[in-house]
Design a protein around this motif. Structure first.
Motif, short mmCIF file in Angstrom:
data_model
loop_
_atom_site.label_atom_id
_atom_site.label_comp_id
_atom_site.label_asym_id
_atom_site.label_seq_id
_atom_site.Cartn_x
_atom_site.Cartn_y
_atom_site.Cartn_z
N ARG A 155 1.49 -7.08 11.94
CA ARG A 155 2.12 -7.04 10.88
C ARG A 155 1.27 -6.59 9.79
N CYS A 156 1.42 -5.90 8.76
CA CYS A 156 0.64 -5.49 7.57
C CYS A 156 0.23 -6.86 7.04
N ARG A 157 -1.04 -6.87 6.51
CA ARG A 157 -1.71 -8.01 5.76
C ARG A 157 -1.05 -8.03 4.24
N GLY A 158 -0.57 -7.12 3.73
CA GLY A 158 -0.16 -6.97 2.54
C GLY A 158 1.31 -7.42 2.29
N CYS A 159 2.10 -6.95 2.92
CA CYS A 159 3.61 -7.31 2.95
C CYS A 159 4.38 -7.81 4.01
N GLN A 160 3.52 -7.86 5.03
CA GLN A 160 4.36 -8.60 6.32
C GLN A 160 5.30 -7.54 6.73
N LEU A 218 -2.03 3.00 8.04
CA LEU A 218 -1.47 2.73 6.43
C LEU A 218 -0.11 2.28 6.61
N CYS A 219 0.17 1.24 5.98
CA CYS A 219 1.50 0.64 5.75
C CYS A 219 2.39 1.41 4.89
N PRO A 220 3.47 1.94 5.38
CA PRO A 220 4.30 2.76 4.51
C PRO A 220 5.21 2.02 3.23
N PHE A 221 4.91 0.79 3.19
CA PHE A 221 5.78 0.06 2.29
C PHE A 221 4.72 -0.41 1.24
N CYS A 222 3.57 -0.87 1.34
CA CYS A 222 2.57 -1.27 0.26
C CYS A 222 1.56 -0.47 0.20
N TYR A 223 1.32 0.64 0.94
CA TYR A 223 0.16 1.27 1.20
C TYR A 223 -1.23 0.60 1.47
N ASN A 224 -1.06 -0.45 2.15
CA ASN A 224 -2.38 -1.25 2.52
C ASN A 224 -2.95 -0.78 3.89
N ARG A 225 -4.38 -0.78 3.89
CA ARG A 225 -4.90 -0.16 4.93
C ARG A 225 -5.10 -1.32 6.00
ZN LIG Z 1 2.49 -3.42 3.83
#
Ligand SMILES: [Zn+2]
Length: 676
Positions: free
Chosen positions: A58-63, A80-87
């Motif tokens: 899971r992305c740490r930013g948006c799950q 790179l998360c395509p939803f919140c652009y978190n690395r």
């Molecule tokens: Zn994310």
């Protein structure tokens, strides 16, 4: 019909957008009249589904969960998360991955994957039977037979329980004993979960789990009132065999006393105590209206007739109806809170009160079957269909799901329609303007099938003038975690992407999927029906059509003859015409129970089924060529053709005059007339 490419895409990921290109502007999105919505079938059976036997990353930013749209930097092992652009960095066990050796969820075609999670389900699916004894001996015998047939289809590890009702409510103990034990509840009273626990002595007896058997342990009531079918089949069937019609003084002026509402209340309490948070169905089999206690639909005196749509126009007729609805609404909330669903099998010539029960069935994802008798083919086949097993021998019903949507900050979710309740995940990505069940990015579904479909509505958050970067896509992810009948928790993850466009770009109008849009408008109309007068809903549909025509139609001002629909909109007026006059919005000639049944069915089906329900298809079979769709018109009735009308609810066959004569002459039996 609409562009077939959308149906092809849907077969792949179970999603259909009304608009396949979105404008990157909040104002422009609002001007498009038909909302940015989509129909999603969370557990759609697809050939391309990848099954993964590990936990998701899971992305740490948006799950959001790692998916084919995530950009991966293999050198630094970052995605790179395509939803919140978190690395995000990969977990240690992903260190070996390279471009040539990808984990399953990163494959280009893995838009839909299913994780089998480690955490097992605490109890197998449970089925509490609630049987109506206020019936004639003949009807009761038919009901008992059909219930016993159903039990034979049940996998033996499933938990079963039994409640019967007439004027009183009886909870039967299923543990084998010399003398069968049963507990009585008053049929006139609302019973809370605490009262059920106290009266049944729950919390005292602990059920010891046997080695090697999948099953729960230590839950009160399991082992007495709920047992694996393999352990209580003999006891249960002999109790059912011994059931007799409820003893009541017979009278020509009175209805039978039937405490359906109280029985459902006791059942809900039993499930809350015994199997909280694990999937179960409360299956009510009834042969008439509830006449006493909570949820009563009509009085005992036969001279009081049961409510019709016309009675709802008068305040006196509404009072009892509203009271019963409130009872079932409260039960629906309780059931949704503990992950259980309500099914109603109503076999009666009279109405039984499905309109009152509607809310509890709707929010919990239960099923309703209406038939005239317990021997009727529709009832028998519907019951058998519900319990069909898949190729691995598992039931094809899924329980206790949570449905989450993950999106980028340019998008807000307005709400969802279908058999859902809000899971109250108050995220800033939930829009303030609600459409359907809104104010959240997470919903609960107590029971669902491979066909259960949700209608979802979104809005664009980006302000007008936001710069569109080349190749910028909008990405949405649906995460459905559910209880599989095999005793596993599974997580279905579907990630879809569509292009953004500049406001007013021509590709927006040409990306319009009118079938998906019509299905969504039907969902919106049904949701409105639960809150406002049908007359206002019809006016709302008219206004939608006028506004769509003026926004997207091609015409010269003051010249009506010049009006043309763009190619992607040509069927929309037809759909809306049929929706307006369909049984979903027109109540004429239908009882409140039938209307409730039709609406319940439409509000959970996907695009194709919704189309068929709204605009039935008429197909003509002739000797002149292959079967052809024809207009729903008298002109289509030709002597040498066979017409098949498919309304989803029923199939009607019409034989032309010549065909009937040929059939009388026995042509269809002659070997040289195979085509016939
Ligand atoms: Zn994310």
């Amino acid at each position: 019909m609409a562009d077939p490419q959308y149906a092809t895409l849907e077969a792949y990921d179970g999603v259909r957008f009304a608009w396949n290109v979105w404008p990157l502007s909040r104002i422009e999105a609002n001007r498009m009249v038909i909302p940015l919505g989509l129909m999603v079938t969370p557990l759609k059976r697809t050939d391309s589904l990848t099954s993964l036997q590990y936990e998701p990353v899971r992305c740490r930013g948006c799950q959001g969960i790692l998916n084919p749209y995530s950009q991966v930097d293999f050198a630094s092992m970052i995605w790179l998360c395509p939803f919140c652009y978190n690395r995000n960095s990969f977990p240690p066990h992903y260190q070996g991955i390279t471009e040539g050796q990808l984990p399953g969820e990163l494959f280009q075609e893995a838009v839909s994957v299913e994780y089998v999670l480690q955490q097992p389900v605490r109890a197998p699916p449970s089925f509490i039977l609630v049987l109506d004894l206020s019936q004639s001996l003949e009807a009761l015998t038919e009901m008992k037979q059909s219930v016993k047939q159903m039990l034979q289809m049940l996998p033996e590890y499933c938990l079963v329980g039994l409640i019967t009702f007439g004027a009183m409510v009886t909870v039967h103990e299923l543990a084998a004993s010399e003398i069968p034990r049963a507990y009585l509840f008053r049929g006139t009273k609302e019973t809370t979960a605490q009262e059920v626990a106290k009266l049944l002595g729950l919390g005292l007896v602990q059920y010891k789990r046997q080695a090697g058997m999948p099953g729960p342990s230590g839950t009160p009531g399991i082992g007495r009132f709920l047992l694996p079918y393999s352990e209580c089949d003999y006891t249960l069937e002999s109790i059912i065999d011994d059931l007799q019609p409820d003893r009541q003084p017979s009278s020509r002026k009175q209805r039978l006393v039937r405490a359906t509402g109280a029985a459902v209340g006791v059942g809900v309490g039993l499930m809350e105590n015994c199997i909280p948070g694990t999937g179960g169905r409360l299956m009510v089999f009834t042969g008439g209206p509830c006449t006493t206690g909570p949820g009563a639909v009509v009085g005992l005196a036969l001279e009081d007739s049961i409510r019709t749509h016309r009675d709802f126009e008068k305040s006196a007729g509404v009072k009892q109806f509203k009271k019963a609805c409130q009872w079932y609404e409260s039960l629906g909330r309780r059931m949704a809170g503990s992950g259980h669903c309500l099914d109603v099998f109503a076999c009666s010539l009279d109405q039984v009160g499905v309109a009152e029960m509607h809310d509890a069935v709707s929010v919990t994802g239960g099923v309703v079957v209406l038939a005239e008798t317990f021997s009727h083919e529709i009832y028998r086949k519907s019951l058998a269909r519900l319990f069909e097993l898949d190729e691995n021998g598992y039931l094809q019903m899924f329980f206790n799901a949570t449905f989450d949507v993950i999106m980028s900050k340019d998008i807000r979710v307005s709400g969802t329609t279908g058999p859902v309740t809000s899971a109250n995940n108050k995220s800033p990505l939930a829009s303030e303007v609600e459409l359907g069940v809104g104010g959240t990015t997470s919903w609960r579904l107590c029971a669902l099938s491979q066909a259960t479909s949700l209608g979802m509505f979104f809005e664009v958050a980006a302000s007008h003038g936001t710069v569109l970067e080349p190749g910028q896509i909008l990405c949405l992810q649906f995460q459905t975690q559910y209880q599989h009948p095999s005793g596993q928790h599974r997580l279905r993850v579907t990630t879809v992407a569509r292009p953004w466009a500049e406001p007013n770009a021509p590709e927006i109008a040409s990306s319009f999927d009118q079938e998906a849009a019509a299905a969504l408008l039907a969902r919106q109309a049904l949701f409105r029906c639960s809150q406002e007068d049908v007359f206002d809903v019809l006016r709302w549909i008219d206004r939608i059509l006028i506004r769509v025509a003026s926004k997207f139609g091609d015409f010269t001002k003051d010249n009506p003859a010049s009006f043309r629909w763009p190619p992607s909109f040509t069927y929309l007026p037809d759909f809306l015409f049929h929706l307006r006059r369909s049984q979903f919005l027109q109540v004429f000639n239908n009882t409140p129970d039938e209307t409730a049944f039709y609406r319940l069915t439409l509000e959970r089906e996907g695009v194709q089924a919704s189309m068929l329900m709204i605009q039935p298809t008429l197909t003509s079979f002739t000797f002149e060529g292959p079967p052809q769709p024809v207009l729903l018109d008298v002109a289509s009735m030709r002597p040498d053709s066979i017409l098949v009308l498919d309304t989803w609810f029923m199939l009607v066959v019409h034989y032309g005059k010549t065909i009937v004569e040929w059939r009388k002459a026995g042509y269809h039996l002659q070997p040289d007339q195979d085509a016939f």
